[in-house]
Design a protein around this motif. Structure first.
Motif, PDB file in Angstrom:
ATOM      1  N   UNK A 195       4.234  -0.058   4.712  1.00 22.06           N
ATOM      2  CA  UNK A 195       4.222   0.602   6.161  1.00 22.06           C
ATOM      3  C   UNK A 195       5.822   0.923   6.221  1.00 22.06           C
ATOM      4  N   UNK A 196       6.673  -0.210   6.047  1.00 22.18           N
ATOM      5  CA  UNK A 196       7.849   0.161   6.521  1.00 22.18           C
ATOM      6  C   UNK A 196       8.596   1.289   5.353  1.00 22.18           C
ATOM      7  N   UNK A 197       8.201   1.101   4.204  1.00 18.75           N
ATOM      8  CA  UNK A 197       8.813   2.055   3.206  1.00 18.75           C
ATOM      9  C   UNK A 197       8.412   3.519   3.395  1.00 18.75           C
ATOM     10  N   UNK A 198       7.181   3.705   4.146  1.00 23.25           N
ATOM     11  CA  UNK A 198       6.528   5.133   4.010  1.00 23.25           C
ATOM     12  C   UNK A 198       6.918   5.489   5.472  1.00 23.25           C
ATOM     13  N   UNK A 199       7.764   5.036   6.275  1.00 19.51           N
ATOM     14  CA  UNK A 199       8.114   5.267   7.514  1.00 19.51           C
ATOM     15  C   UNK A 199       6.842   4.954   8.686  1.00 19.51           C
ATOM     16  N   UNK A 200       6.163   4.086   8.369  1.00 20.82           N
ATOM     17  CA  UNK A 200       4.565   4.031   9.369  1.00 20.82           C
ATOM     18  C   UNK A 200       4.642   2.974  10.085  1.00 20.82           C
ATOM     19  N   UNK A 201       5.861   2.089  10.096  1.00 15.04           N
ATOM     20  CA  UNK A 201       5.970   0.960  10.931  1.00 15.04           C
ATOM     21  C   UNK A 201       5.597   1.511  12.309  1.00 15.04           C
ATOM     22  N   UNK A 202       4.460   0.528  12.931  1.00 13.91           N
ATOM     23  CA  UNK A 202       4.164   0.777  14.255  1.00 13.91           C
ATOM     24  C   UNK A 202       3.606   1.961  14.764  1.00 13.91           C
ATOM     25  N   UNK A 203       3.239   2.886  13.516  1.00 14.47           N
ATOM     26  CA  UNK A 203       2.248   4.020  13.748  1.00 14.47           C
ATOM     27  C   UNK A 203       0.979   3.517  14.035  1.00 14.47           C
ATOM     28  N   UNK A 204       0.188   4.431  14.880  1.00 15.54           N
ATOM     29  CA  UNK A 204      -1.126   4.442  15.043  1.00 15.54           C
ATOM     30  C   UNK A 204      -2.003   5.447  14.049  1.00 15.54           C
ATOM     31  N   UNK A 205      -3.159   5.169  13.865  1.00 12.03           N
ATOM     32  CA  UNK A 205      -3.832   6.185  12.926  1.00 12.03           C
ATOM     33  C   UNK A 205      -3.610   6.184  11.610  1.00 12.03           C
ATOM     34  N   UNK A 206      -3.290   4.910  10.829  1.00 14.58           N
ATOM     35  CA  UNK A 206      -2.725   4.797   9.525  1.00 14.58           C
ATOM     36  C   UNK A 206      -3.879   4.687   8.876  1.00 14.58           C
ATOM     37  N   UNK A 207      -4.118   5.289   7.565  1.00 15.69           N
ATOM     38  CA  UNK A 207      -5.196   4.846   6.507  1.00 15.69           C
ATOM     39  C   UNK A 207      -4.540   4.388   5.458  1.00 15.69           C
ATOM     40  N   UNK A 208      -4.808   3.089   5.045  1.00 13.96           N
ATOM     41  CA  UNK A 208      -4.298   2.653   3.934  1.00 13.96           C
ATOM     42  C   UNK A 208      -4.836   2.949   2.470  1.00 13.96           C
ATOM     43  N   UNK A 209      -3.793   3.419   1.498  1.00 15.80           N
ATOM     44  CA  UNK A 209      -4.656   4.030   0.488  1.00 15.80           C
ATOM     45  C   UNK A 209      -5.247   2.968  -0.419  1.00 15.80           C
ATOM     46  N   UNK A 210      -6.224   3.392  -1.290  1.00 13.49           N
ATOM     47  CA  UNK A 210      -7.079   2.245  -1.989  1.00 13.49           C
ATOM     48  C   UNK A 210      -6.253   1.210  -2.668  1.00 13.49           C
TER      49      UNK A 210
END
Length: 299
Positions: free
Chosen positions: A264-279
């Motif tokens: 999440x941190x590496x992709x700028x998604x830390x603390x973001x809502x609505x994240x779908x985690x890749x397989x």
């Protein structure tokens, strides 16, 4: 593990729902007993991901059950809320819930999260770099990330409502929130004793227990009771013992959801809502959880 994640559990037509958390849904069996059902939801940085980790709820339930049976034999006087892993008769037609359910005592919940840190990492390390403290506690100079602390620390946090953010607080603030000096002292005492017993067990199977979170409740006689989940990859940082020292000063490999946090941190998604985690991240996270479970519960 099953091929699909169970992220939504709705059995309120059979049992009244009491609460929903980031992972677990709580239902009332009767006035004295709750059913904890662990979904496959996963959260990081206090945000629930859109998809889950297949089989995670069953694994966490089995791991907590192991610790609820193990710890009272190691910590004198410890009581837990755990009653059984059986489904109530109202759910006999839903065997898919069997492995992810626990019957537990219904208690008054103490309004803090009781965190023990044996090593300096995470938010403790961030605070230390800024102020030389952890939860307001003055620390020795010259510590490096991942270092073992001179003694484990009781570093509580607030217990946020679903969707809120937990906040680290000083032990003094925690005592104030608990509102009873004897209860607060018992929470601290038990937390440190449980951590010590669990850290010894983890070390024996090649795992460093860096830190962990406990929750407690009170029965009618104001006895302090261990509740919720306990010592799972959701509530703990587990590191491989054989690489810990070589990785001091940097990020440790882990058996927990640190892998997801890093993605999440590496992709700028830390603390973001609505994240779908890749397989691939789902699969690797599931693998880490399974490895921790198998090591810690092995005989």
């Amino acid at each position: 593990m099953s091929q699909s994640a169970i992220v939504n559990i709705d059995i309120k037509d059979k049992l009244p729902r009491v609460a929903s958390g980031k992972v677990r849904d709580l239902y009332a069996i009767d006035d004295d007993t709750l059913l904890f059902v662990a979904s496959d939801r996963i959260s990081a940085y206090d945000v629930i991901m859109e998809n889950g980790i297949p089989g995670k709820g069953a694994l966490l339930t089995s791991m907590s059950t192991y610790w609820f049976n193990y710890l009272p034999k190691q910590v004198p006087g410890l009581q837990t809320h755990f009653l059984s892993s059986t489904l109530p008769s109202a759910l006999s037609s839903q065997p898919e819930l069997q492995d992810r359910s626990m019957q537990v005592r219904r208690l008054r919940i103490i309004p803090i999260e009781s965190i023990i840190r044996g090593y300096i990492t995470g938010s403790g390390w961030s605070e230390y770099r800024k102020s030389g403290t952890v939860n307001g506690i003055a620390m020795p100079e010259g510590l490096i990330e991942g270092q073992k602390l001179p003694t484990p620390l009781w570093t509580p946090s607030t217990k946020a409502e679903l969707g809120g953010k937990d906040e680290n607080i000083s032990p003094e603030k925690a005592r104030e929130l608990i509102g009873d000096a004897k209860v607060a002292a018992k929470v601290e005492e038990l937390s440190l004793a449980i951590y010590s017993a669990a850290a010894a067990r983890a070390e024996a199977v090649g795992i460093v227990l860096a830190d962990t979170k406990f929750e407690f409740g009170l029965d009618a006689q104001d006895n302090v009771i261990l509740v919720d989940e306990v010592l799972t990859p959701d509530s703990s940082r587990f590191w491989p013992k054989d690489t810990w020292e070589a990785n001091l000063g940097g990020q440790q490999p882990s058996f927990d959801k640190q892998f997801l946090r890093d993605w999440l941190t590496a992709n700028g998604l830390k603390g973001k809502e609505g994240v779908t985690v890749p397989d691939d991240i789902v699969a690797k996270t599931a693998e880490k959880y399974r490895e921790a479970y198998e090591k810690l519960t092995s005989t």
